[in-house]
Enzyme design. Structure first.
Site, PDB file in Angstrom:
ATOM      1  N   GLU B  60       0.816  -1.223   0.000  1.00 40.02           N
ATOM      2  CA  GLU B  60       0.000   0.000   0.000  1.00 40.02           C
ATOM      3  C   GLU B  60       0.849   1.271   0.000  1.00 40.02           C
ATOM      4  OE1 GLU B  60      -0.262  -2.516   2.154  1.00 40.02           O
ATOM      5  OE2 GLU B  60      -2.073  -3.506   1.440  1.00 40.02           O
ATOM      6  N   PHE B  85      -6.110  -0.603   5.735  1.00 42.55           N
ATOM      7  CA  PHE B  85      -4.798  -0.651   5.069  1.00 42.55           C
ATOM      8  C   PHE B  85      -4.560   0.601   4.223  1.00 42.55           C
ATOM      9  CE2 PHE B  85      -6.288  -5.236   5.018  1.00 42.55           C
ATOM     10  CZ  PHE B  85      -5.731  -5.517   6.246  1.00 42.55           C
ATOM     11  N   ARG B 168     -19.044  -2.110   3.278  1.00 48.58           N
ATOM     12  CA  ARG B 168     -18.894  -3.424   2.667  1.00 48.58           C
ATOM     13  C   ARG B 168     -20.243  -4.094   2.358  1.00 48.58           C
ATOM     14  NH1 ARG B 168     -14.691  -7.349   3.009  1.00 48.58           N
ATOM     15  NH2 ARG B 168     -15.432  -9.475   2.701  1.00 48.58           N
TER      16      ARG B 168
END
Lengths: 275, 313
Positions: B60, B85, B168
């Site tokens: 990342e 992340f 999500r």
């Protein structure tokens, strides 16, 4: 191509001039990144005054070659070159690190004409260079991206993430130069935190690797010219250099990574590089 | 609980589809992914624009700086991973990009506790706090699928760094189809006079349910969707709170440094009672069910009702 004696003399003179600026920008009694700036003086001179396609009157020309100093603390060498190229008047060099100056302690694009990014938090420049090379690929442009790394800096894990990206995307317009000056802030690299072996690591990561004397102007020019012909892979030029090169009391000394020159030392260094 | 009558949408899917639309309209749009494209739904963009999609592997930090390089050459990069992340691992790379106000879009999928099964390592409860601390950063948190689409399009139009939180799971529509989304402008989702709730993300829906519950008891609750978490317009927040008897903030985030902090600071000196419904300085954990996890951490309709009654006391 061998350089003409005129070219060689000119580039030698420019490298000396860059060192003069580096020394005078720091001055006496104040800390400055002398060592890592002097170790790249020849490389920076050859890039800006021989190799790169750029236009100081138009710093945002889309087709220009890009230069990224991932080891941003050596900005003094780059500022000196930009001033000598005419990106900004030489007087600005005297304002380094002053409040409101266009010359920050580490390179910032928005403040300084000719600077391409924001570097100095080590390990990030090679990834930025990858992004620039990818953009060039999308736009079908043929500009090159040059990026100077330090041999201490490459302890940063992000460097190796970027090295994989460059190889995976076959970024052959990307040329990295490792300023292998053997010394990091706290001491010699082999004692403090050994990042060797360098050519082997970069080869294993899929790069075309060359090794040169980083103070030999002809060798630097040859390596950069050869890199133009490398296809399908990024190029790494491992440049053997001396930290503080040219300044006798600073050569090879970790103390002058970010050291303070006494008045006497400053006078001596200044005289060495005066025209 | 089942809400059969409302329209449910998956924000990740809406995000992926919106990226494709943007890709068709503007060839400066490029997408970077760190191996989660099947979940973040950037796989849709990859399929249509393979030449403008970059898988950078599970790295990342590199992804954000590569995005910076692309932005410096005039591209509009969307860099993707899970929220935790996307913000945590490359904090310094984001920070350095913000020094230059680079035009990068960081999209954190599976925000808050919404990755219920994967546990504390994968749940982002402090991402807003981290991103709020960085000068020049803009933070957007859509409440539903309708707003996700508007927000992603607004982020692409805006010239500067943006962090977007993407839910999500399927969530019910709560915002209006009509009306333009404007960065920095909170919107009133429901009018009311006694108490005002400031919420973002899925918590806007929970707040609506709480307001409905209290309506029966004669308590009138106004709901404000604060989908821009930075910048916060203090004047607007103060005017939206004025005339009410108390304020409740609701967020799927730690109580430190997120919406509660922003609203409480904005309302300093007003004398208004303020209560916060948030994750109480704790890490998440695994659960087999999203709603069960939210309940465990006190992010429920009942908790909101309780907080409203508390500020009215």
């Amino acid at each position: 191509m061998p350089l003409t004696s005129d070219q060689l003399a000119r580039l030698t003179r420019i490298a000396k001039k860059l060192r003069y600026h580096i020394v005078t920008m720091i001055g006496a009694g104040k800390p400055g990144h002398l060592g890592g700036s002097c170790s790249i003086a020849e490389i920076v001179a050859v890039l800006y005054f021989y190799k790169m396609r750029h236009n100081p009157k138009d710093p945002s020309w889309p087709d220009r070659d890009r230069f990224l100093l991932s080891k941003g603390h050596a900005a003094l060498a780059q500022y000196a070159a930009l001033a000598e190229c005419g990106y900004f008047p030489n007087e600005h060099l005297g304002t380094l690190k002053e409040l409101g100056s266009i010359l920050q302690g580490h390179p910032e694009k928005r403040r300084t004409p000719g600077i391409e990014a924001y570097t100095g938090s080590l390990g990030q420049g090679l990834s930025i260079a990858c992004g620039m090379a990818m953009a060039g690929k999308i736009d079908k442009k043929d500009y090159k991206v040059y990026c100077i790394l330090g041999d201490g800096e490459i302890a940063e894990g992000q460097i190796w993430e970027a090295s994989m990206t460059a190889a995976f995307y076959k970024l052959d317009k990307l040329v990295a130069i490792l300023d292998k000056n053997l010394v990091q802030a706290s001491g010699p690299i082999v004692e403090r935190y050994d990042t060797n072996p360098h050519p082997e690591k970069w080869r294993a990561f899929g790069w075309h690797v060359m090794e040169i004397d980083g103070h030999d102007i002809q060798q630097i020019a040859n390596a950069l010219d050869q890199a133009d012909h490398v296809k399908g892979r990024p190029t790494m030029i491992v440049a053997h250099t001396v930290k503080g090169k040219g300044v006798p009391f600073a050569e090879g000394k970790a103390d002058f990574h970010h050291g303070i020159m006494t008045k006497e030392q400053y006078q001596l260094a200044r005289q060495l590089f005066e025209e | 609980m089942r809400y059969m009558l409302v329209n449910m949408q998956n924000c990740r899917m809406v995000y992926g589809q919106t990226l494709v639309e943007l890709g068709r309209e503007d060839d400066r749009i490029v997408v970077l992914e760190a191996d989660l494209g099947r979940t973040t739904m950037t796989k849709l963009f990859e399929k249509e624009f393979p030449g403008r999609f970059f898988e950078v592997g599970i790295g990342e930090q590199n992804m954000i700086s590569v995005a910076a390089g692309l932005a410096l050459c005039g591209k509009i990069p969307f860099a993707n991973s899970f929220s935790v992340f996307a913000t945590g691992r490359p904090y310094d790379q984001i920070r350095v990009s913000c020094i230059g106000r680079l035009n990068i879009k960081i999209v954190g999928s599976s925000c808050g506790l919404s990755d219920f099964g994967d546990g504390a390592t994968h749940q982002a409860i402090e991402d807003v706090a981290i991103m709020r601390a960085i000068p020049n950063m803009t933070i957007l948190s859509p409440a539903d699928g309708i707003e996700t689409k508007k927000i992603v399009r607004a982020a692409a139009r805006y010239d500067g760094p943006v962090y977007i939180r993407i839910l999500r799971n399927d969530v019910p529509d709560v915002t209006a189809q009509t009306g333009e989304f404007k960065i920095g402008r909170p919107t009133v989702i429901r009018e009311g006079t006694d108490v005002v709730i400031f919420a973002h993300g899925y918590m806007v829906y929970k707040s609506l349910k709480a307001a409905e519950t209290l309506e029966a008891e004669g308590i009138s609750v106004k709901i404000v969707n604060v989908s821009t978490l930075k910048p916060i317009d203090e004047k607007i927040i103060r005017s939206m709170a004025s005339g009410t008897k108390g304020v409740v903030t609701v967020e799927e985030h730690t109580i430190i440094g997120g919406l509660a902090s922003a609203i409480a600071f904005s309302l300093r000196g007003t004398g208004l009672m303020i209560e916060a419904v948030a994750v109480n300085d704790r890490f998440g954990q695994s659960s087999l069910n999203y709603e069960q996890l939210l309940e465990h951490y006190g992010l429920t309709v009942e908790a909101i009702v309780k907080a409203i009654k508390k500020v009215l006391r």
